[in-house]
Design a protein around this motif. Sequence first.
Motif, PDB file in Angstrom:
ATOM      1  N   GLY A   1      23.269  -5.461 -40.905  1.00 14.23           N
ATOM      2  CA  GLY A   1      23.114  -4.215 -40.161  1.00 14.23           C
ATOM      3  C   GLY A   1      21.770  -3.589 -40.459  1.00 14.23           C
ATOM      4  O   GLY A   1      21.206  -3.789 -41.532  1.00 14.23           O
ATOM      5  N   GLU A   2      21.251  -2.839 -39.503  1.00 11.65           N
ATOM      6  CA  GLU A   2      19.893  -2.313 -39.651  1.00 11.65           C
ATOM      7  C   GLU A   2      19.765  -1.157 -40.630  1.00 11.65           C
ATOM      8  O   GLU A   2      18.822  -1.083 -41.386  1.00 11.65           O
ATOM      9  CB  GLU A   2      19.362  -1.880 -38.286  1.00 11.65           C
ATOM     10  N   HIS A   3      20.704  -0.220 -40.608  1.00  8.52           N
ATOM     11  CA  HIS A   3      20.555   0.984 -41.425  1.00  8.52           C
ATOM     12  C   HIS A   3      21.600   1.070 -42.529  1.00  8.52           C
ATOM     13  O   HIS A   3      21.733   2.100 -43.172  1.00  8.52           O
ATOM     14  CB  HIS A   3      20.635   2.228 -40.546  1.00  8.52           C
ATOM     15  N   ALA A   4      22.311  -0.015 -42.762  1.00  7.34           N
ATOM     16  CA  ALA A   4      23.363  -0.005 -43.772  1.00  7.34           C
ATOM     17  C   ALA A   4      22.773  -0.166 -45.170  1.00  7.34           C
ATOM     18  O   ALA A   4      21.751  -0.802 -45.367  1.00  7.34           O
ATOM     19  CB  ALA A   4      24.343  -1.144 -43.502  1.00  7.34           C
ATOM     20  N   ARG A   5      23.447   0.412 -46.153  1.00  7.69           N
ATOM     21  CA  ARG A   5      23.081   0.230 -47.559  1.00  7.69           C
ATOM     22  C   ARG A   5      23.811  -1.018 -48.031  1.00  7.69           C
ATOM     23  O   ARG A   5      25.012  -1.156 -47.821  1.00  7.69           O
ATOM     24  CB  ARG A   5      23.534   1.448 -48.350  1.00  7.69           C
ATOM     25  N   PHE A   6      23.084  -1.945 -48.648  1.00 11.63           N
ATOM     26  CA  PHE A   6      23.702  -3.174 -49.118  1.00 11.63           C
ATOM     27  C   PHE A   6      22.932  -3.711 -50.319  1.00 11.63           C
ATOM     28  O   PHE A   6      21.896  -3.186 -50.697  1.00 11.63           O
ATOM     29  CB  PHE A   6      23.776  -4.228 -47.999  1.00 11.63           C
ATOM     30  N   ARG A   7      23.483  -4.776 -50.915  1.00 11.46           N
ATOM     31  CA  ARG A   7      22.831  -5.437 -52.051  1.00 11.46           C
ATOM     32  C   ARG A   7      22.209  -6.735 -51.549  1.00 11.46           C
ATOM     33  O   ARG A   7      22.837  -7.492 -50.813  1.00 11.46           O
ATOM     34  CB  ARG A   7      23.837  -5.735 -53.158  1.00 11.46           C
ATOM     35  N   LEU A   8      20.995  -6.978 -51.958  1.00 11.07           N
ATOM     36  CA  LEU A   8      20.267  -8.202 -51.621  1.00 11.07           C
ATOM     37  C   LEU A   8      20.223  -9.055 -52.878  1.00 11.07           C
ATOM     38  O   LEU A   8      19.739  -8.608 -53.914  1.00 11.07           O
ATOM     39  CB  LEU A   8      18.857  -7.864 -51.147  1.00 11.07           C
ATOM     40  N   GLY A   9      20.751 -10.275 -52.799  1.00 13.40           N
ATOM     41  CA  GLY A   9      20.804 -11.125 -53.977  1.00 13.40           C
ATOM     42  C   GLY A   9      20.097 -12.441 -53.760  1.00 13.40           C
ATOM     43  O   GLY A   9      20.067 -12.970 -52.651  1.00 13.40           O
TER      44      GLY A   9
ATOM     45  N   MET B   1      17.180  -1.626 -45.411  1.00 10.27           N
ATOM     46  CA  MET B   1      16.071  -2.236 -44.687  1.00 10.27           C
ATOM     47  C   MET B   1      15.180  -1.136 -44.118  1.00 10.27           C
ATOM     48  O   MET B   1      15.666  -0.099 -43.675  1.00 10.27           O
ATOM     49  CB  MET B   1      16.581  -3.115 -43.538  1.00 10.27           C
ATOM     50  N   ASP B   2      13.872  -1.377 -44.142  1.00  8.83           N
ATOM     51  CA  ASP B   2      12.892  -0.491 -43.527  1.00  8.83           C
ATOM     52  C   ASP B   2      11.948  -1.397 -42.744  1.00  8.83           C
ATOM     53  O   ASP B   2      10.998  -1.940 -43.311  1.00  8.83           O
ATOM     54  CB  ASP B   2      12.144   0.311 -44.586  1.00  8.83           C
ATOM     55  N   GLY B   3      12.255  -1.585 -41.478  1.00 11.01           N
ATOM     56  CA  GLY B   3      11.491  -2.530 -40.670  1.00 11.01           C
ATOM     57  C   GLY B   3      11.834  -3.943 -41.085  1.00 11.01           C
ATOM     58  O   GLY B   3      12.987  -4.347 -41.075  1.00 11.01           O
ATOM     59  N   ASN B   4      10.828  -4.699 -41.515  1.00 14.49           N
ATOM     60  CA  ASN B   4      11.066  -6.089 -41.915  1.00 14.49           C
ATOM     61  C   ASN B   4      11.061  -6.263 -43.435  1.00 14.49           C
ATOM     62  O   ASN B   4      10.983  -7.374 -43.926  1.00 14.49           O
ATOM     63  CB  ASN B   4      10.029  -7.018 -41.281  1.00 14.49           C
ATOM     64  N   ARG B   5      11.127  -5.174 -44.189  1.00 14.96           N
ATOM     65  CA  ARG B   5      11.163  -5.266 -45.647  1.00 14.96           C
ATOM     66  C   ARG B   5      12.363  -4.495 -46.180  1.00 14.96           C
ATOM     67  O   ARG B   5      12.906  -3.606 -45.525  1.00 14.96           O
ATOM     68  CB  ARG B   5       9.875  -4.748 -46.272  1.00 14.96           C
ATOM     69  N   PHE B   6      12.760  -4.837 -47.382  1.00 19.14           N
ATOM     70  CA  PHE B   6      13.898  -4.217 -48.046  1.00 19.14           C
ATOM     71  C   PHE B   6      13.370  -3.201 -49.045  1.00 19.14           C
ATOM     72  O   PHE B   6      12.536  -3.535 -49.896  1.00 19.14           O
ATOM     73  CB  PHE B   6      14.715  -5.295 -48.765  1.00 19.14           C
ATOM     74  N   VAL B   7      13.812  -1.962 -48.946  1.00 18.69           N
ATOM     75  CA  VAL B   7      13.407  -0.905 -49.881  1.00 18.69           C
ATOM     76  C   VAL B   7      14.543  -0.713 -50.881  1.00 18.69           C
ATOM     77  O   VAL B   7      15.633  -0.263 -50.522  1.00 18.69           O
ATOM     78  CB  VAL B   7      13.094   0.416 -49.144  1.00 18.69           C
ATOM     79  N   ALA B   8      14.287  -1.101 -52.122  1.00 15.87           N
ATOM     80  CA  ALA B   8      15.315  -1.079 -53.158  1.00 15.87           C
ATOM     81  C   ALA B   8      15.383   0.276 -53.836  1.00 15.87           C
ATOM     82  O   ALA B   8      14.360   0.895 -54.118  1.00 15.87           O
ATOM     83  CB  ALA B   8      15.036  -2.169 -54.183  1.00 15.87           C
ATOM     84  N   GLU B   9      16.603   0.713 -54.104  1.00 10.68           N
ATOM     85  CA  GLU B   9      16.853   1.930 -54.877  1.00 10.68           C
ATOM     86  C   GLU B   9      17.146   1.575 -56.334  1.00 10.68           C
ATOM     87  O   GLU B   9      16.930   2.370 -57.226  1.00 10.68           O
ATOM     88  CB  GLU B   9      18.057   2.678 -54.306  1.00 10.68           C
ATOM     89  N   GLN B  10      17.682   0.359 -56.539  1.00 11.24           N
ATOM     90  CA  GLN B  10      18.043  -0.107 -57.875  1.00 11.24           C
ATOM     91  C   GLN B  10      17.828  -1.619 -57.919  1.00 11.24           C
ATOM     92  O   GLN B  10      18.122  -2.320 -56.950  1.00 11.24           O
ATOM     93  CB  GLN B  10      19.507   0.224 -58.162  1.00 11.24           C
ATOM     94  N   VAL B  11      17.325  -2.117 -59.040  1.00  9.07           N
ATOM     95  CA  VAL B  11      17.112  -3.550 -59.226  1.00  9.07           C
ATOM     96  C   VAL B  11      17.800  -3.973 -60.521  1.00  9.07           C
ATOM     97  O   VAL B  11      17.583  -3.369 -61.571  1.00  9.07           O
ATOM     98  CB  VAL B  11      15.610  -3.903 -59.277  1.00  9.07           C
ATOM     99  N   LEU B  12      18.633  -5.005 -60.430  1.00  8.01           N
ATOM    100  CA  LEU B  12      19.313  -5.554 -61.591  1.00  8.01           C
ATOM    101  C   LEU B  12      18.838  -6.986 -61.795  1.00  8.01           C
ATOM    102  O   LEU B  12      18.754  -7.754 -60.842  1.00  8.01           O
ATOM    103  CB  LEU B  12      20.825  -5.556 -61.396  1.00  8.01           C
ATOM    104  N   ALA B  13      18.542  -7.349 -63.037  1.00 12.22           N
ATOM    105  CA  ALA B  13      18.123  -8.719 -63.362  1.00 12.22           C
ATOM    106  C   ALA B  13      19.201  -9.360 -64.213  1.00 12.22           C
ATOM    107  O   ALA B  13      19.992  -8.674 -64.865  1.00 12.22           O
ATOM    108  CB  ALA B  13      16.797  -8.697 -64.107  1.00 12.22           C
TER     109      ALA B  13
END
Length: 154
Positions: free
Chosen positions: A49-57, A109-121
Amino acid sequence: MNPTRRRRLLWVLLLVVAAGIAATLVALALQRNVAYLYTPSEVLRGEAGEHARFRLGGMVAAGSFQRAQGSLEAHFKVTDGDAEMPVVYDGILPDLFSEKTAVIATGRMDGNRFVAEQVLAKHDETYMPKEVADKMGMAHQKHDVPPTPAEQTP
């Protein structure tokens, strides 16, 4: 119906309505806070989805990490073996964050890039979250790559 029974019936009905309203509010609050995990390939196919908040793994792509001079803004790419997704994060990255390691970023998502609020390693050299391991395992099968030790764990 006598007045006592009518009063009891009214109280029971009010209690049922109040419980229904409370359950609805709890369900709406939980739904807003759910963040599903997607790989870069799934995001590019439009499943997130375009404006949904999700996790990118996935894995941090080799040679993709850059930090803006004099700021905390970090740019890197997350890959699943099929596709790469550019990620922007403005904050302090975890100590164990590095290229070629598993990462999960939460954001939008912001256009064609992902803007992260939190990053877990990942927290050690063999651990990978089950969801990421499963999805990376499917990508490895598709590309005929031997599985990593984290993907072999049940």
